[in-house]
Design a protein around this motif. Structure first.
Motif, PDB file in Angstrom:
ATOM      1  N   ALA A  26       0.892  -1.242  -0.106  1.00  0.00           N
ATOM      2  CA  ALA A  26       0.063   0.100  -0.069  1.00  0.00           C
ATOM      3  C   ALA A  26       0.790   1.279  -0.046  1.00  0.00           C
ATOM      4  N   MET A  27       2.062   1.221   0.662  1.00  0.00           N
ATOM      5  CA  MET A  27       2.751   2.225   0.837  1.00  0.00           C
ATOM      6  C   MET A  27       3.426   2.546  -0.465  1.00  0.00           C
ATOM      7  N   ALA A  28       4.047   1.511  -1.233  1.00  0.00           N
ATOM      8  CA  ALA A  28       4.537   1.397  -2.418  1.00  0.00           C
ATOM      9  C   ALA A  28       3.595   2.133  -3.478  1.00  0.00           C
ATOM     10  N   CYS A  29       2.530   2.362  -3.462  1.00  0.00           N
ATOM     11  CA  CYS A  29       1.531   2.715  -4.374  1.00  0.00           C
ATOM     12  C   CYS A  29       0.878   4.064  -4.059  1.00  0.00           C
ATOM     13  N   GLY A  30       1.795   5.002  -3.306  1.00  0.00           N
ATOM     14  CA  GLY A  30       1.542   6.189  -3.025  1.00  0.00           C
ATOM     15  C   GLY A  30       1.358   7.201  -4.114  1.00  0.00           C
ATOM     16  N   GLY A  31       2.324   7.889  -4.259  1.00  0.00           N
ATOM     17  CA  GLY A  31       2.361   9.133  -5.208  1.00  0.00           C
ATOM     18  C   GLY A  31       2.336   8.557  -6.906  1.00  0.00           C
ATOM     19  N   ALA A  32       2.858   7.577  -7.030  1.00  0.00           N
ATOM     20  CA  ALA A  32       2.903   6.860  -8.425  1.00  0.00           C
ATOM     21  C   ALA A  32       1.404   6.420  -8.709  1.00  0.00           C
ATOM     22  N   TYR A  33       0.522   5.752  -7.839  1.00  0.00           N
ATOM     23  CA  TYR A  33      -0.535   5.370  -8.250  1.00  0.00           C
ATOM     24  C   TYR A  33      -1.602   6.526  -8.313  1.00  0.00           C
ATOM     25  N   GLN A  34      -1.407   7.598  -7.509  1.00  0.00           N
ATOM     26  CA  GLN A  34      -2.285   8.694  -7.490  1.00  0.00           C
ATOM     27  C   GLN A  34      -2.153   9.574  -8.684  1.00  0.00           C
ATOM     28  N   SER A  35      -0.766   9.489  -9.063  1.00  0.00           N
ATOM     29  CA  SER A  35      -0.736  10.329 -10.486  1.00  0.00           C
ATOM     30  C   SER A  35      -1.287   9.631 -11.532  1.00  0.00           C
ATOM     31  N   ALA A  36      -1.193   8.356 -11.308  1.00  0.00           N
ATOM     32  CA  ALA A  36      -1.867   7.475 -12.573  1.00  0.00           C
ATOM     33  C   ALA A  36      -3.100   7.549 -12.962  1.00  0.00           C
ATOM     34  N   ILE A  37      -3.788   7.494 -11.698  1.00  0.00           N
ATOM     35  CA  ILE A  37      -5.362   7.570 -11.744  1.00  0.00           C
ATOM     36  C   ILE A  37      -5.684   8.925 -12.143  1.00  0.00           C
ATOM     37  N   GLU A  38      -5.050  10.040 -11.865  1.00  0.00           N
ATOM     38  CA  GLU A  38      -5.268  11.217 -12.120  1.00  0.00           C
ATOM     39  C   GLU A  38      -5.121  11.567 -13.425  1.00  0.00           C
ATOM     40  N   ASP A  39      -3.992  11.086 -14.112  1.00  0.00           N
ATOM     41  CA  ASP A  39      -3.659  11.246 -15.381  1.00  0.00           C
ATOM     42  C   ASP A  39      -4.313  10.361 -16.342  1.00  0.00           C
ATOM     43  N   PHE A  40      -4.887   9.247 -16.041  1.00  0.00           N
ATOM     44  CA  PHE A  40      -5.567   8.453 -16.861  1.00  0.00           C
ATOM     45  C   PHE A  40      -7.010   8.393 -16.600  1.00  0.00           C
ATOM     46  N   CYS A  41      -7.444   8.173 -15.544  1.00  0.00           N
ATOM     47  CA  CYS A  41      -8.958   8.117 -15.132  1.00  0.00           C
ATOM     48  C   CYS A  41      -9.580   9.326 -15.053  1.00  0.00           C
ATOM     49  N   LEU A  42      -8.911  10.310 -14.295  1.00  0.00           N
ATOM     50  CA  LEU A  42      -9.610  11.587 -14.180  1.00  0.00           C
ATOM     51  C   LEU A  42      -9.805  12.304 -15.317  1.00  0.00           C
ATOM     52  N   THR A  43      -8.791  12.288 -16.197  1.00  0.00           N
ATOM     53  CA  THR A  43      -8.909  13.066 -17.571  1.00  0.00           C
ATOM     54  C   THR A  43     -10.103  12.622 -18.297  1.00  0.00           C
ATOM     55  N   LYS A  44     -10.138  11.357 -18.369  1.00  0.00           N
ATOM     56  CA  LYS A  44     -11.496  10.864 -19.452  1.00  0.00           C
ATOM     57  C   LYS A  44     -12.695  11.136 -18.500  1.00  0.00           C
ATOM     58  N   PHE A  45     -12.566  11.072 -17.346  1.00  0.00           N
ATOM     59  CA  PHE A  45     -13.833  11.550 -16.604  1.00  0.00           C
ATOM     60  C   PHE A  45     -14.243  12.703 -16.668  1.00  0.00           C
ATOM     61  N   ARG A  46     -13.349  13.844 -16.417  1.00  0.00           N
ATOM     62  CA  ARG A  46     -13.548  15.104 -16.882  1.00  0.00           C
ATOM     63  C   ARG A  46     -14.105  15.363 -18.255  1.00  0.00           C
ATOM     64  N   LEU A  47     -13.702  14.540 -19.338  1.00  0.00           N
ATOM     65  CA  LEU A  47     -14.051  15.034 -20.753  1.00  0.00           C
ATOM     66  C   LEU A  47     -15.443  14.473 -20.862  1.00  0.00           C
ATOM     67  N   ASP A  48     -15.868  13.202 -20.295  1.00  0.00           N
ATOM     68  CA  ASP A  48     -17.174  12.492 -20.063  1.00  0.00           C
ATOM     69  C   ASP A  48     -18.074  13.552 -19.614  1.00  0.00           C
ATOM     70  N   MET A  49     -17.701  13.986 -18.354  1.00  0.00           N
ATOM     71  CA  MET A  49     -18.812  15.020 -17.567  1.00  0.00           C
ATOM     72  C   MET A  49     -18.849  16.273 -18.285  1.00  0.00           C
ATOM     73  N   GLU A  50     -17.666  16.872 -18.771  1.00  0.00           N
ATOM     74  CA  GLU A  50     -17.888  18.021 -19.772  1.00  0.00           C
ATOM     75  C   GLU A  50     -19.169  17.883 -21.062  1.00  0.00           C
ATOM     76  N   GLU A  51     -19.211  16.731 -21.345  1.00  0.00           N
ATOM     77  CA  GLU A  51     -20.055  16.384 -22.527  1.00  0.00           C
ATOM     78  C   GLU A  51     -21.766  16.443 -21.904  1.00  0.00           C
ATOM     79  N   LEU A  52     -21.689  16.333 -20.613  1.00  0.00           N
ATOM     80  CA  LEU A  52     -23.116  16.200 -19.963  1.00  0.00           C
ATOM     81  C   LEU A  52     -23.256  17.812 -19.771  1.00  0.00           C
ATOM     82  N   ASP A  53     -24.718  18.216 -19.633  1.00  0.00           N
ATOM     83  CA  ASP A  53     -25.059  19.468 -19.191  1.00  0.00           C
ATOM     84  C   ASP A  53     -24.747  19.171 -17.663  1.00  0.00           C
ATOM     85  N   GLN A  54     -24.700  20.439 -16.841  1.00  0.00           N
ATOM     86  CA  GLN A  54     -24.377  20.317 -15.254  1.00  0.00           C
ATOM     87  C   GLN A  54     -25.893  19.981 -14.662  1.00  0.00           C
TER      88      GLN A  54
END
Length: 149
Positions: A26-54
């Motif tokens: 769990a400790m080894a998955c700190g910053g690298a894992y957080q960066s990865a989910i923000e780069d890969f997952c959050l970016t796509k989620f933001r784009l998908d949510m922007e396509e929807l009306d608020q």
């Protein structure tokens, strides 16, 4: 029945080793894992949510697929990086997502409002009528039983 000290000790050691492995992983998955989910997952989620009306962000029917893809993405990244899932970072990540996108939504995903009067009316009138009827019945019965000995 006497317990074998070596089996109890070996079980304790095994439990500690498993806990230590989980902690180190769990400790080894700190910053690298957080960066990865923000780069890969959050970016796509933001784009998908922007396509929807608020106004659709609180509609579960409109966001369930996007939210499911976000969840699966965090899982797949954890699997690829040999991290445990779910973990503290995933929890914090989803709390941030909810604070950004779903802060104004009710638990059911719909805005709360009163039901129409045709539905609400009977729920108000029926208990009142039952209470009045039972009160009248008790008064009538108590007056009637005065003459009976």
């Amino acid at each position: 029945m006497a317990l074998d000290c070596t089996s109890v000790t070996s079980r304790k050691v095994l439990v500690w080793l498993v806990m230590a492995y989980h902690f180190v992983s769990a400790m080894a998955c700190g910053g690298a894992y957080q960066s990865a989910i923000e780069d890969f997952c959050l970016t796509k989620f933001r784009l998908d949510m922007e396509e929807l009306d608020q106004r659709q962000w609180c509609s579960w029917e409109d966001t369930v697929q996007t939210y499911g893809e976000l969840t699966n993405c965090t899982y797949l990244v954890a699997l690829k990086m040999d991290c445990f899932w779910p973990n503290r970072l995933v929890d914090e990540f989803f709390i941030r997502i909810h604070r950004l996108y779903f802060w104004n939504c009710s638990l059911s995903g719909r805005l709360l409002r009163d039901p129409p009067n045709r539905i609400l009316g009977p729920f108000i009138v029926v208990p009142i009528l039952v209470t009045l009827l039972m009160t009248a019945l008790v008064v009538w019965r108590s007056k009637r039983s005065e003459g009976i000995v």
